[in-house]
Design an enzyme around this catalytic site. Structure first.
Site, short mmCIF file in Angstrom:
data_model
loop_
_atom_site.label_atom_id
_atom_site.label_comp_id
_atom_site.label_asym_id
_atom_site.label_seq_id
_atom_site.Cartn_x
_atom_site.Cartn_y
_atom_site.Cartn_z
N TYR A 1 -12.76 8.05 -13.95
CA TYR A 1 -12.73 6.82 -13.15
C TYR A 1 -13.40 5.66 -13.89
O TYR A 1 -12.87 4.55 -13.94
CB TYR A 1 -13.42 7.08 -11.82
CG TYR A 1 -13.60 5.88 -10.92
CD1 TYR A 1 -12.55 5.41 -10.13
CD2 TYR A 1 -14.83 5.22 -10.84
CE1 TYR A 1 -12.71 4.33 -9.28
CE2 TYR A 1 -15.00 4.14 -10.00
CZ TYR A 1 -13.95 3.69 -9.23
OH TYR A 1 -14.12 2.61 -8.39
N ASP B 1 4.44 1.76 -4.36
CA ASP B 1 3.59 2.39 -5.36
C ASP B 1 3.27 1.38 -6.46
O ASP B 1 4.19 0.83 -7.08
CB ASP B 1 4.35 3.59 -5.94
CG ASP B 1 3.54 4.42 -6.91
OD1 ASP B 1 2.47 3.95 -7.35
OD2 ASP B 1 3.98 5.54 -7.23
N VAL C 1 -19.67 1.38 -2.12
CA VAL C 1 -19.10 0.74 -0.93
C VAL C 1 -18.71 1.81 0.07
O VAL C 1 -18.20 2.88 -0.30
CB VAL C 1 -17.86 -0.12 -1.28
CG1 VAL C 1 -17.41 -0.93 -0.07
CG2 VAL C 1 -18.16 -1.05 -2.45
N ASP C 2 -18.94 1.52 1.33
CA ASP C 2 -18.59 2.46 2.41
C ASP C 2 -17.10 2.43 2.67
O ASP C 2 -16.60 1.69 3.51
CB ASP C 2 -19.37 2.09 3.68
CG ASP C 2 -19.10 3.06 4.82
OD1 ASP C 2 -18.44 4.09 4.59
OD2 ASP C 2 -19.55 2.78 5.95
N THR C 3 -16.35 3.21 1.90
CA THR C 3 -14.91 3.35 2.09
C THR C 3 -14.54 4.81 1.84
O THR C 3 -15.33 5.57 1.28
CB THR C 3 -14.09 2.48 1.10
OG1 THR C 3 -14.15 3.11 -0.19
CG2 THR C 3 -14.62 1.07 1.02
N ASN D 1 -6.18 -4.67 -6.20
CA ASN D 1 -7.25 -3.85 -5.64
C ASN D 1 -6.94 -2.36 -5.66
O ASN D 1 -7.86 -1.54 -5.67
CB ASN D 1 -7.49 -4.32 -4.20
CG ASN D 1 -8.27 -3.31 -3.38
OD1 ASN D 1 -9.47 -3.13 -3.58
ND2 ASN D 1 -7.60 -2.66 -2.45
N ASP E 1 0.83 -1.20 0.00
CA ASP E 1 0.00 0.00 0.00
C ASP E 1 0.87 1.25 0.00
O ASP E 1 2.03 1.22 0.42
CB ASP E 1 -0.92 0.02 1.23
CG ASP E 1 -2.08 0.97 1.07
OD1 ASP E 1 -3.21 0.48 0.87
OD2 ASP E 1 -1.89 2.19 1.15
N ILE E 2 0.28 2.37 -0.40
CA ILE E 2 1.00 3.63 -0.44
C ILE E 2 1.46 4.10 0.94
O ILE E 2 2.54 4.65 1.08
CB ILE E 2 0.13 4.72 -1.09
CG1 ILE E 2 0.91 6.00 -1.27
CG2 ILE E 2 -1.14 4.97 -0.29
CD1 ILE E 2 0.15 7.07 -2.02
N SER F 1 -15.49 -2.27 -10.76
CA SER F 1 -16.61 -1.50 -10.20
C SER F 1 -17.82 -1.73 -11.08
O SER F 1 -17.69 -2.06 -12.26
CB SER F 1 -16.25 -0.01 -10.19
OG SER F 1 -17.40 0.79 -9.93
#
Length: 352
Positions: free
Chosen positions: A241, A149, A274-276, A176, A110-111, A228
């Site tokens: 997007y 990255d 989605v709740d993110t 992801n 992850d970043i 998505s």
């Protein structure tokens, strides 16, 4: 210990159609929310590295994936290894927990850098990644974390190689990492466009390039791509997007053809709203609810109820993680090149 998000989730799952809302009064805007915007997926992006991070996280705790999986199913992936990009929070972390609950060791990439140019909202932090590691290890498996990255192929190669050295194999990859962009077409600069494509599309391709050679040597593996519901339609509020998520599906199908003879199965999970933090941030909320004094994720989700056959407002990250775990399991050992829509029936009116 009670998960700190439980009360928030409970309130959102209790939203009913027709309840009061601070949502948009414009009927056309409601139709957009009800059909197109339910396609927002969720992911974190991943810069620099990879650097293996530590484990300190006093307040970290397992999510509600753990108690919902029985003892027998936890063993299905014992001895397996999963590499997950954008793994510090959101769908990436939930997927890691779902796979860990089935016995897999986990590597999170992850970043861990909240602010990067041309991304409209804060990304995950080093603290998020450290807490994610503790949550995974609380499920009784081993976990490596890498700060890196996804746009950096060599960084991903080093992280994958380190993962294989540590755990002995590379069995599951969850591609992801991604970022959202919200706004009208003419609002985006060249750098804005390049950034979202380099992360959402280029990053996915580079994850595959880093992982596939190890899986080919093993003659097997699973690569699960997070797209998505917006990868299945057009949308005027997410015009940059949306095509990146179409591209993820196209690339996944190409990878399925390319690697099938090496017994590498490539499939896609396409979530709705989605709740993110990818969806629940001021830039996105203000785009979805212009003119609203206090736009909230709950109000957006409620507006989306009008187009939901299941009367469901949105997804929790665990809902998506179960689909990821499904593609990682034995039940899909002959499945490749498929797209699993997890969008509470929102695509049931789409062309087959």
């Amino acid at each position: 210990m009670i998960n700190k998000n439980d009360s928030k989730r409970s309130e959102r799952h209790n939203i009913k159609a027709g309840s009061p809302s601070d949502g948009p009064s414009n009927p056309a805007r409601r139709r957009i929310l009800a059909t197109g915007l339910t396609g927002l997926g969720a992911a974190a992006v991943t810069v620099a590295g990879p650097t293996i991070l530590g484990t300190d996280a006093a307040d970290a705790q397992p999510s509600d994936v753990q108690p919902s999986l029985d003892a027998e199913s936890k063993k299905e992936l014992s001895g397996k290894t999963a590499f997950i990009t954008g793994g510090a929070r959101g769908i990436g972390l939930a997927s890691g927990e779902a796979l860990a609950a089935k016995g897999a060791n986990i590597a999170l990439f992850d970043i861990a850098e909240p602010n990067i140019p041309n991304v409209q909202y804060p990304l995950a932090s080093e603290r998020d990644l450290s807490q994610a590691k503790a949550r995974i290890e609380a499920l009784g498996v081993r976990c490596l974390t890498f700060k890196g990255d996804v746009r950096d192929l060599e960084a991903q190669k080093r992280a994958v190689e380190r993962t294989v050295d540590e755990f002995g194999s590379l069995d599951i990859v969850v591609a992801n990492a991604g970022v959202s962009q919200a706004g009208m077409i003419e609002e985006f600069s060249s750098d804005d466009i390049s950034t979202v494509f380099e992360i959402n599309v280029g990053g996915v391709i580079k994850t595959t390039q880093a992982a596939a050679p190890f899986m080919q040597r093993q003659n097997g593996g699973r690569i699960i791509y997070i797209s998505s519901a917006l990868g299945r339609m057009g949308n005027e509020l997410f015009p940059i997007y949306t095509p990146t998520k179409w591209a993820v599906i196209g690339f996944a199908k190409s990878a399925a053809v390319t690697y099938g003879k090496s017994n590498i199965l490539c499939n896609v999970v396409a979530p709705g709203l989605v709740d993110t933090p990818l969806a629940d941030n001021l830039t996105v909320l203000r785009t979805l609810m212009p003119g609203t004094s206090n736009p909230t994720f709950d109000a957006v989700a409620e507006a989306g109820l009008a187009g939901s056959p299941l009367n469901v407002a949105h997804l929790e990250v665990e809902d998506v993680a179960y689909a990821v775990a499904f593609f990682a399991g034995e039940g899909t050992s002959k499945v490749s090149g498929e797209v699993f829509d997890v969008s509470y029936g929102s695509l049931s009116r789409s062309i087959a």
